[in-house]
Scaffold this motif. Sequence first.
Motif, PDB file in Angstrom:
ATOM      1  N   PRO A 255       0.801  -1.230   0.000  1.00 53.36           N
ATOM      2  CA  PRO A 255       0.000   0.000   0.000  1.00 53.36           C
ATOM      3  C   PRO A 255       0.834   1.280   0.000  1.00 53.36           C
ATOM      4  CG  PRO A 255      -0.887  -1.563   1.563  1.00 53.36           C
ATOM      5  CD  PRO A 255       0.428  -2.119   1.102  1.00 53.36           C
ATOM      6  N   TYR A 256       1.916   1.294   0.752  1.00 51.69           N
ATOM      7  CA  TYR A 256       2.745   2.499   0.807  1.00 51.69           C
ATOM      8  C   TYR A 256       3.380   2.767  -0.553  1.00 51.69           C
ATOM      9  CZ  TYR A 256       6.302   5.863   2.005  1.00 51.69           C
ATOM     10  OH  TYR A 256       7.099   6.983   2.029  1.00 51.69           O
ATOM     11  N   ARG A 257       3.951   1.741  -1.166  1.00 48.70           N
ATOM     12  CA  ARG A 257       4.574   1.908  -2.489  1.00 48.70           C
ATOM     13  C   ARG A 257       3.557   2.423  -3.497  1.00 48.70           C
ATOM     14  NH1 ARG A 257       7.277  -2.660  -6.450  1.00 48.70           N
ATOM     15  NH2 ARG A 257       7.326  -1.304  -8.255  1.00 48.70           N
ATOM     16  N   VAL A 258       2.366   1.839  -3.502  1.00 48.68           N
ATOM     17  CA  VAL A 258       1.320   2.275  -4.429  1.00 48.68           C
ATOM     18  C   VAL A 258       0.962   3.734  -4.184  1.00 48.68           C
ATOM     19  CG1 VAL A 258      -1.093   1.939  -5.105  1.00 48.68           C
ATOM     20  CG2 VAL A 258       0.402  -0.043  -4.782  1.00 48.68           C
ATOM     21  N   SER A 259       0.863   4.141  -2.921  1.00 42.39           N
ATOM     22  CA  SER A 259       0.438   5.509  -2.585  1.00 42.39           C
ATOM     23  C   SER A 259       1.385   6.568  -3.128  1.00 42.39           C
ATOM     24  CB  SER A 259       0.279   5.666  -1.073  1.00 42.39           C
ATOM     25  OG  SER A 259       1.546   5.779  -0.436  1.00 42.39           O
ATOM     26  N   LEU A 260       2.645   6.235  -3.333  1.00 40.11           N
ATOM     27  CA  LEU A 260       3.627   7.219  -3.794  1.00 40.11           C
ATOM     28  C   LEU A 260       3.401   7.655  -5.236  1.00 40.11           C
ATOM     29  CD1 LEU A 260       6.862   5.825  -2.137  1.00 40.11           C
ATOM     30  CD2 LEU A 260       5.364   7.689  -1.337  1.00 40.11           C
ATOM     31  N   ALA A 261       2.573   6.946  -5.986  1.00 40.68           N
ATOM     32  CA  ALA A 261       2.250   7.341  -7.359  1.00 40.68           C
ATOM     33  C   ALA A 261       1.158   8.417  -7.404  1.00 40.68           C
ATOM     34  CB  ALA A 261       1.806   6.125  -8.166  1.00 40.68           C
ATOM     35  N   TYR A 262       0.610   8.757  -6.249  1.00 41.39           N
ATOM     36  CA  TYR A 262      -0.505   9.700  -6.150  1.00 41.39           C
ATOM     37  C   TYR A 262      -0.057  10.977  -5.458  1.00 41.39           C
ATOM     38  CZ  TYR A 262      -3.008   5.511  -7.380  1.00 41.39           C
ATOM     39  OH  TYR A 262      -3.425   4.378  -8.042  1.00 41.39           O
ATOM     40  N   THR A 263      -0.715  12.086  -5.775  1.00 46.14           N
ATOM     41  CA  THR A 263      -0.402  13.334  -5.078  1.00 46.14           C
ATOM     42  C   THR A 263      -0.782  13.183  -3.604  1.00 46.14           C
ATOM     43  OG1 THR A 263      -2.584  14.304  -5.511  1.00 46.14           O
ATOM     44  CG2 THR A 263      -0.840  14.748  -7.148  1.00 46.14           C
ATOM     45  N   PRO A 264      -0.146  13.959  -2.715  1.00 45.77           N
ATOM     46  CA  PRO A 264      -0.492  13.867  -1.294  1.00 45.77           C
ATOM     47  C   PRO A 264      -1.974  14.114  -1.015  1.00 45.77           C
ATOM     48  CG  PRO A 264       1.559  15.055  -1.555  1.00 45.77           C
ATOM     49  CD  PRO A 264       0.993  14.845  -2.946  1.00 45.77           C
ATOM     50  N   GLU A 265      -2.643  14.889  -1.892  1.00 40.76           N
ATOM     51  CA  GLU A 265      -4.073  15.184  -1.695  1.00 40.76           C
ATOM     52  C   GLU A 265      -4.954  14.508  -2.744  1.00 40.76           C
ATOM     53  OE1 GLU A 265      -2.057  17.756  -4.364  1.00 40.76           O
ATOM     54  OE2 GLU A 265      -1.666  17.615  -2.225  1.00 40.76           O
ATOM     55  N   SER A 266      -4.459  13.448  -3.339  1.00 45.52           N
ATOM     56  CA  SER A 266      -5.181  12.732  -4.384  1.00 45.52           C
ATOM     57  C   SER A 266      -6.612  12.394  -3.959  1.00 45.52           C
ATOM     58  CB  SER A 266      -4.441  11.439  -4.730  1.00 45.52           C
ATOM     59  OG  SER A 266      -5.058  10.772  -5.803  1.00 45.52           O
ATOM     60  N   GLU A 267      -7.534  12.483  -4.922  1.00 40.15           N
ATOM     61  CA  GLU A 267      -8.942  12.157  -4.678  1.00 40.15           C
ATOM     62  C   GLU A 267      -9.294  10.896  -5.452  1.00 40.15           C
ATOM     63  OE1 GLU A 267     -11.229  15.523  -5.888  1.00 40.15           O
ATOM     64  OE2 GLU A 267     -10.271  16.850  -4.443  1.00 40.15           O
ATOM     65  N   TRP A 268      -9.967   9.971  -4.759  1.00 42.60           N
ATOM     66  CA  TRP A 268     -10.395   8.712  -5.361  1.00 42.60           C
ATOM     67  C   TRP A 268     -11.887   8.527  -5.184  1.00 42.60           C
ATOM     68  CZ3 TRP A 268      -7.301   3.685  -4.114  1.00 42.60           C
ATOM     69  CH2 TRP A 268      -5.966   3.837  -4.480  1.00 42.60           C
ATOM     70  N   ARG A 269     -12.488   7.888  -6.172  1.00 45.09           N
ATOM     71  CA  ARG A 269     -13.782   7.220  -5.995  1.00 45.09           C
ATOM     72  C   ARG A 269     -13.518   5.789  -6.392  1.00 45.09           C
ATOM     73  NH1 ARG A 269     -17.012   5.284  -9.257  1.00 45.09           N
ATOM     74  NH2 ARG A 269     -16.597   6.666 -11.006  1.00 45.09           N
ATOM     75  N   ASN A 270     -13.706   4.885  -5.461  1.00 42.79           N
ATOM     76  CA  ASN A 270     -13.491   3.462  -5.708  1.00 42.79           C
ATOM     77  C   ASN A 270     -14.772   2.751  -5.301  1.00 42.79           C
ATOM     78  OD1 ASN A 270     -10.927   1.527  -6.168  1.00 42.79           O
ATOM     79  ND2 ASN A 270     -12.404   0.529  -4.812  1.00 42.79           N
ATOM     80  N   ARG A 271     -15.526   2.302  -6.298  1.00 38.98           N
ATOM     81  CA  ARG A 271     -16.853   1.735  -6.054  1.00 38.98           C
ATOM     82  C   ARG A 271     -17.681   2.784  -5.316  1.00 38.98           C
ATOM     83  NH1 ARG A 271     -16.449  -4.411  -6.271  1.00 38.98           N
ATOM     84  NH2 ARG A 271     -14.242  -4.795  -6.532  1.00 38.98           N
TER      85      ARG A 271
END
Length: 155
Positions: free
Chosen positions: A31-47
Amino acid sequence: MEPRPPLPPFTNVTAVQKARAAEDAWNTQDPYRVSLAYTPESEWRNRNKFIAGREQIVEFLTQKWARETEYRLIKEVWAHTDNRIAVRFVYEWRDVEGQWFRSFGNENWEFDTFGLMQRRLAAINDVAIADADRLFHWPMGPRPVAHPGLTELGI
């Protein structure tokens, strides 16, 4: 912030590279490695979940991979433009009771100028499958280069 190439504007080649890098990272189930591809304030909608920022991304993915074991994912670019990429994806996983699933989905990605994803919108559907119907059999981790993609598998 450190740039995370390839950077927008995307070409077909760089969009495919970005999608494969995302696929490889997600297949680590880190999870940490994956999170580094996103901006610190990244917005998601997942389902039906709305997630904001790296801390929530790490929390979400930690819970996801505790439920979805033996996770294997393939992503394929559907379309791209300037700083956006649309992908379709399929992943297979087993729940804690031993039932296998194949999850089908689409994601819309938007990147900042540093190549970090600032927005991720995902729609996903799950289908229960028998163990004999599985298509993704590589060892845990990134998909081997020679393993067919979604189009080659007829998915």
